[in-house]
Design an enzyme around this catalytic site. Sequence first.
Site, mmCIF file in Angstrom:
data_model
loop_
_atom_site.group_PDB
_atom_site.id
_atom_site.type_symbol
_atom_site.label_atom_id
_atom_site.label_comp_id
_atom_site.label_asym_id
_atom_site.label_seq_id
_atom_site.Cartn_x
_atom_site.Cartn_y
_atom_site.Cartn_z
ATOM 1 N N PRO A 33 21.816 19.494 -35.525
ATOM 2 C CA PRO A 33 21.672 18.891 -34.394
ATOM 3 C C PRO A 33 22.114 19.368 -32.975
ATOM 4 C CG PRO A 33 23.524 17.677 -35.532
ATOM 5 C CD PRO A 33 22.630 18.845 -36.602
ATOM 6 N N GLY A 34 22.669 20.801 -33.169
ATOM 7 C CA GLY A 34 23.106 21.464 -31.873
ATOM 8 C C GLY A 34 24.578 21.777 -31.622
ATOM 9 N N ALA A 35 25.489 21.445 -32.699
ATOM 10 C CA ALA A 35 26.948 21.671 -32.697
ATOM 11 C C ALA A 35 27.201 22.974 -32.387
ATOM 12 C CB ALA A 35 27.690 20.759 -33.686
ATOM 13 N N TRP A 36 26.737 23.967 -33.275
ATOM 14 C CA TRP A 36 27.140 25.502 -32.992
ATOM 15 C C TRP A 36 26.721 25.859 -31.729
ATOM 16 C CZ3 TRP A 36 27.159 29.688 -37.472
ATOM 17 C CH2 TRP A 36 28.014 28.959 -38.434
ATOM 18 N N ASP A 62 15.299 25.682 -34.825
ATOM 19 C CA ASP A 62 15.050 24.813 -36.035
ATOM 20 C C ASP A 62 13.737 24.150 -36.164
ATOM 21 O OD1 ASP A 62 17.957 23.441 -37.626
ATOM 22 O OD2 ASP A 62 16.255 22.513 -38.029
ATOM 23 N N ASP A 79 10.197 27.665 -37.474
ATOM 24 C CA ASP A 79 10.432 28.393 -38.702
ATOM 25 C C ASP A 79 11.229 29.693 -38.330
ATOM 26 O OD1 ASP A 79 11.021 29.829 -41.039
ATOM 27 O OD2 ASP A 79 9.168 28.702 -41.949
ATOM 28 N N VAL A 80 12.358 29.808 -38.354
ATOM 29 C CA VAL A 80 13.174 31.195 -38.154
ATOM 30 C C VAL A 80 12.345 32.416 -38.834
ATOM 31 C CG1 VAL A 80 15.185 32.559 -38.425
ATOM 32 C CG2 VAL A 80 15.139 30.281 -37.441
ATOM 33 N N LYS A 144 25.637 31.804 -42.732
ATOM 34 C CA LYS A 144 26.210 31.066 -43.867
ATOM 35 C C LYS A 144 25.532 31.488 -45.223
ATOM 36 C CE LYS A 144 25.077 26.548 -44.343
ATOM 37 N NZ LYS A 144 25.369 25.230 -43.926
HETATM 38 N N1 SAM Z 1 24.830 24.462 -37.025
HETATM 39 C C1 SAM Z 1 24.359 23.287 -36.937
HETATM 40 C C2 SAM Z 1 25.015 22.419 -36.069
HETATM 41 O O1 SAM Z 1 26.207 22.834 -35.985
HETATM 42 O O2 SAM Z 1 24.601 21.284 -35.546
HETATM 43 C C3 SAM Z 1 23.874 22.407 -38.333
HETATM 44 C C4 SAM Z 1 22.807 23.125 -39.227
HETATM 45 S S1 SAM Z 1 22.252 22.362 -40.595
HETATM 46 C C5 SAM Z 1 23.726 22.635 -41.788
HETATM 47 C C6 SAM Z 1 21.013 23.706 -41.139
HETATM 48 C C7 SAM Z 1 19.699 23.322 -40.503
HETATM 49 O O3 SAM Z 1 18.896 24.481 -41.070
HETATM 50 C C8 SAM Z 1 18.751 22.192 -40.791
HETATM 51 O O4 SAM Z 1 18.874 21.477 -39.561
HETATM 52 C C9 SAM Z 1 17.497 22.517 -41.267
HETATM 53 O O5 SAM Z 1 16.507 22.011 -40.738
HETATM 54 C C10 SAM Z 1 17.601 24.114 -40.665
HETATM 55 N N2 SAM Z 1 16.382 25.115 -41.244
HETATM 56 C C11 SAM Z 1 16.348 25.387 -42.696
HETATM 57 N N3 SAM Z 1 15.587 26.329 -42.811
HETATM 58 C C12 SAM Z 1 14.966 26.633 -41.652
HETATM 59 C C13 SAM Z 1 14.182 27.694 -41.197
HETATM 60 N N4 SAM Z 1 13.367 28.458 -42.081
HETATM 61 N N5 SAM Z 1 13.912 27.636 -40.032
HETATM 62 C C14 SAM Z 1 14.504 26.715 -38.730
HETATM 63 N N6 SAM Z 1 15.427 26.030 -39.294
HETATM 64 C C15 SAM Z 1 15.777 25.998 -40.706
#
Ligand code: SAM
Length: 193
Positions: A33-36, A62, A79-80, A144
């Site tokens: 949701p955007g914390a990092w 995301d 998608d990244v 990660k």
């Molecule tokens: N770092 C974020 C924060 O601090 O708010 C929390 C991230 S959460 C653990 C992992 C995120 O990775 C999810 O929101 C998921 O939708 C995203 N994600 C997974 N695969 C992805 C992809 N291929 N492209 C973009 N985002 C992806």
Amino acid sequence: NFRCRSAFKLLEIDDKLRVLQPGHSVVDCGAAPGAWSQVAVQRVNSAGTDSELPRGTVVGIDLLNIPPLDGAHFLSNHDVTDPATHAKLLELLPNNRAHVILSDMAPNASGFRELDHEKLITMCLSLVDLAGKILQPGGSLVCKYWDGIFVHKLQEKLSSVFGSVRTLKPNASRKDSAERYFLARIVNKYRII
Ligand code: SAM
């Protein structure tokens, strides 16, 4: 106020290793949701809060929607791993280059540990390719991963692209989880001693 507890992991990593500097351009992969991104905005001064310091850039990506944040550009529903995302990303980065790539990405957990591990490693491997294209000389990647049998593949690829790779387990990461982070830095090949 952070949107998510995960902020404390990045704060801990950055307090120790000083990855994010004022003026830096940062790409935050899996940003919802955007914390990092909140941490990155503070550390690189991308909202211009401190007028004495250079102003940085934060771009978050995301698959999910990321609520707006002052100082960040978000590519929600992207998608990244998709090359179309890379093209949009480059346009948002000053000089088409980033100083830091952050990834807290995670696949939807299937519940099968080995399978989830392998999926996340594959995602991280694709990030290393992206890093090769967009990182500045001297740039860093924080990603990660979940520990498991394929970690060596990621570590080898990181080592071949970056000069320095270290494993981090922040105190804010639960001790009993397989979650770890790699910090990889491009070490300049020729150094003047
Ligand atoms: N770092 C974020 C924060 O601090 O708010 C929390 C991230 S959460 C653990 C992992 C995120 O990775 C999810 O929101 C998921 O939708 C995203 N994600 C997974 N695969 C992805 C992809 N291929 N492209 C973009 N985002 C992806």
